[in-house]
Design a protein around this motif. Structure first.
Motif, PDB file in Angstrom:
ATOM      1  N   UNK A 106       2.391 -11.687 -11.024  1.00  8.66           N
ATOM      2  CA  UNK A 106       1.264 -12.208 -11.429  1.00  8.66           C
ATOM      3  C   UNK A 106      -0.395 -11.729 -10.664  1.00  8.66           C
ATOM      4  N   UNK A 107       0.564 -11.224  -9.503  1.00 11.54           N
ATOM      5  CA  UNK A 107      -0.895 -10.564  -8.207  1.00 11.54           C
ATOM      6  C   UNK A 107      -1.286  -9.509  -8.047  1.00 11.54           C
ATOM      7  N   UNK A 108      -0.280  -8.417  -9.619  1.00 13.10           N
ATOM      8  CA  UNK A 108      -0.544  -6.826  -9.052  1.00 13.10           C
ATOM      9  C   UNK A 108      -1.762  -6.920  -9.641  1.00 13.10           C
ATOM     10  N   UNK A 109      -2.974  -6.040  -9.133  1.00 13.63           N
ATOM     11  CA  UNK A 109      -3.208  -5.231 -10.557  1.00 13.63           C
ATOM     12  C   UNK A 109      -3.902  -3.604 -10.833  1.00 13.63           C
ATOM     13  N   UNK A 110      -4.205  -3.459 -11.446  1.00 12.29           N
ATOM     14  CA  UNK A 110      -3.859  -2.050 -12.180  1.00 12.29           C
ATOM     15  C   UNK A 110      -5.354  -1.319 -12.016  1.00 12.29           C
ATOM     16  N   UNK A 111      -6.077  -1.345 -11.209  1.00 14.74           N
ATOM     17  CA  UNK A 111      -7.263  -0.760 -11.338  1.00 14.74           C
ATOM     18  C   UNK A 111      -7.290   0.814 -11.418  1.00 14.74           C
ATOM     19  N   UNK A 112      -6.204   0.827 -10.749  1.00 12.83           N
ATOM     20  CA  UNK A 112      -6.252   2.715 -10.646  1.00 12.83           C
ATOM     21  C   UNK A 112      -5.812   3.403 -11.918  1.00 12.83           C
ATOM     22  N   UNK A 132       9.891   2.761  -9.656  1.00 12.36           N
ATOM     23  CA  UNK A 132       8.545   1.292  -8.658  1.00 12.36           C
ATOM     24  C   UNK A 132       6.982   2.416  -8.493  1.00 12.36           C
ATOM     25  N   UNK A 133       6.295   1.564  -8.370  1.00 14.25           N
ATOM     26  CA  UNK A 133       5.224   2.581  -7.604  1.00 14.25           C
ATOM     27  C   UNK A 133       4.417   2.383  -6.439  1.00 14.25           C
ATOM     28  N   UNK A 134       3.897   3.000  -6.338  1.00 11.93           N
ATOM     29  CA  UNK A 134       3.122   2.971  -4.368  1.00 11.93           C
ATOM     30  C   UNK A 134       2.439   1.586  -4.106  1.00 11.93           C
ATOM     31  N   UNK A 135       2.839   1.155  -3.126  1.00 11.86           N
ATOM     32  CA  UNK A 135       1.011  -0.049  -3.619  1.00 11.86           C
ATOM     33  C   UNK A 135       0.599  -0.314  -2.419  1.00 11.86           C
ATOM     34  N   UNK A 136      -0.544  -0.777  -2.360  1.00 13.25           N
ATOM     35  CA  UNK A 136      -1.519  -0.757  -2.164  1.00 13.25           C
ATOM     36  C   UNK A 136      -2.646  -2.276  -1.655  1.00 13.25           C
ATOM     37  N   UNK A 137      -3.134  -2.244  -0.804  1.00 14.89           N
ATOM     38  CA  UNK A 137      -3.598  -3.892  -0.463  1.00 14.89           C
ATOM     39  C   UNK A 137      -4.555  -3.332  -0.367  1.00 14.89           C
ATOM     40  N   UNK A 220      -0.219   0.966  -6.566  1.00 13.62           N
ATOM     41  CA  UNK A 220      -0.915  -0.169  -7.369  1.00 13.62           C
ATOM     42  C   UNK A 220      -1.235  -1.063  -6.488  1.00 13.62           C
ATOM     43  N   UNK A 221      -2.080  -1.787  -6.778  1.00 12.10           N
ATOM     44  CA  UNK A 221      -2.348  -2.879  -5.692  1.00 12.10           C
ATOM     45  C   UNK A 221      -2.135  -4.054  -5.751  1.00 12.10           C
ATOM     46  N   UNK A 222      -1.326  -4.744  -4.790  1.00 10.85           N
ATOM     47  CA  UNK A 222      -0.541  -5.635  -4.585  1.00 10.85           C
ATOM     48  C   UNK A 222      -0.762  -6.674  -3.693  1.00 10.85           C
ATOM     49  N   UNK A 223      -2.491  -7.290  -3.739  1.00  6.03           N
ATOM     50  CA  UNK A 223      -3.079  -8.032  -2.805  1.00  6.03           C
ATOM     51  C   UNK A 223      -2.133  -9.236  -1.780  1.00  6.03           C
ATOM     52  N   UNK A 224      -1.858 -10.100  -2.380  1.00  2.53           N
ATOM     53  CA  UNK A 224      -0.703 -11.350  -2.269  1.00  2.53           C
ATOM     54  C   UNK A 224      -0.164 -11.396  -1.402  1.00  2.53           C
ATOM     55  N   UNK A 225      -0.589 -12.547   0.081  1.00  2.00           N
ATOM     56  CA  UNK A 225       0.366 -12.515   0.763  1.00  2.00           C
ATOM     57  C   UNK A 225       1.465 -13.327   1.340  1.00  2.00           C
ATOM     58  N   UNK A 226       2.315 -13.098   2.058  1.00  2.00           N
ATOM     59  CA  UNK A 226       3.670 -13.543   1.705  1.00  2.00           C
ATOM     60  C   UNK A 226       3.324 -14.785   2.516  1.00  2.00           C
ATOM     61  N   UNK A 227       4.108 -15.964   1.044  1.00  2.00           N
ATOM     62  CA  UNK A 227       3.757 -17.475   1.390  1.00  2.00           C
ATOM     63  C   UNK A 227       4.476 -17.601   2.499  1.00  2.00           C
TER      64      UNK A 227
END
Length: 271
Positions: A106-112, A132-137, A220-227
């Motif tokens: 749910x914390x993935x963003x598809x702004x691109x 899988x996509x490349x992941x950006x912060x 995609x943007x995956x801004x989640x911090x590891x809990x």
């Protein structure tokens, strides 16, 4: 859960785009993130996504429906009791008929833009276990979503020196697309992992049956911090999962395989 490493191959899914994909999203009280993500999926409207299964693992409101309605079938599962990461996705994707399945955080963003056409295309390539996509912060920097086998030495080296991995033995499960026959044959995630390392185990089982992990030419943007870096309970789950992984036959077999393929197809950057 079933897993088998004796079969020399997997069913090949033919290329297919329209209505090709079922997406599984699990929310742990992510309300606003889920609303934004599902509305973004609706706005993409490329026809690739046939169905979205949203699992509410904790009590929260269902996402509001857009005025024009959903361009895909939306199924909402409300858990009476919280379940683990792998269990939730396995339940959501059980009996899937779509040619491809997607695990999406749910914390993935598809702004691109829409990544799913490229992900399905990559997942349909012969010999592919998952795409899988490349992941950006959030700052647009590449994340270390592609990792080496998490041996005790690799984890210690990373913690002490900060050295980033140079091999993609496994990738995190923030956004994965697999051919549905591959997912079904593997039995999905190993539910013995409540949280953490289920993506390591899945990728290693794909490698053990001779399938590749392929980075699609999208991001995609995956801004989640590891809990696990913030909460003691999550750290405990992480350590328990690592110990379970290191004791598993999957890990032992993968160590042998990856040593033999040390200079092979596991290099980061393959697309």
């Amino acid at each position: 859960m079933k897993s088998s490493f004796q079969s020399p191959g997997m069913p090949v899914t033919p290329p297919c785009h329209v209505g090709a994909l079922v997406v599984s999203i699990v929310s742990h009280g992510h309300g606003a993130m889920v609303q934004k993500l599902i509305w973004t999926l609706a706005r993409l409207n490329s026809g690739v996504i046939a169905r979205v299964v949203l699992t509410l693992n904790l009590p929260e409101a269902e996402p509001a429906r857009p005025a024009e309605g959903w361009p895909f079938a939306l199924q909402v599962i409300i858990n009476a009791q919280p379940a683990g990461f792998g269990t939730n996705h396995n339940r959501a994707l059980a009996g899937a008929r779509e040619p491809f399945v997607c695990v999406l955080n749910p914390d993935v963003e598809l702004a691109g833009g829409d990544p799913f056409v490229a992900l399905v295309r990559s997942a349909s390539m012969p010999g592919t276990g998952c795409a899988y996509p490349g992941q950006l912060d959030a700052q647009g920097r590449f994340q270390d979503s592609e990792r080496e086998l998490p041996t005790p030495w690799v984890l210690l080296r990373r913690h002490v020196t900060g050295r980033r991995e140079t091999k993609a033995d496994w990738v995190n499960a923030a956004c994965l697309v697999l051919p549905q026959p591959v997912w079904q044959t593997l039995g999905g995630f190993d539910e013995a992992y409540f949280m953490y390392c289920e993506d390591v185990d899945l990728c290693l089982r794909l490698r053990l049956v001779g399938l590749d992990l392929v980075r699609a030419p999208v991001q995609v943007v995956h801004a989640g911090q590891r809990a696990s870096q913030r909460r003691w309970e999550h750290l405990r789950w992480h350590v328990q999962s690592l110990l379970h992984l290191w004791r598993s036959s999957v890990y032992r077999q993968a160590c042998q395989l990856l040593r033999a393929q040390a200079n092979g197809a596991g290099t980061i950057g393959r697309s």
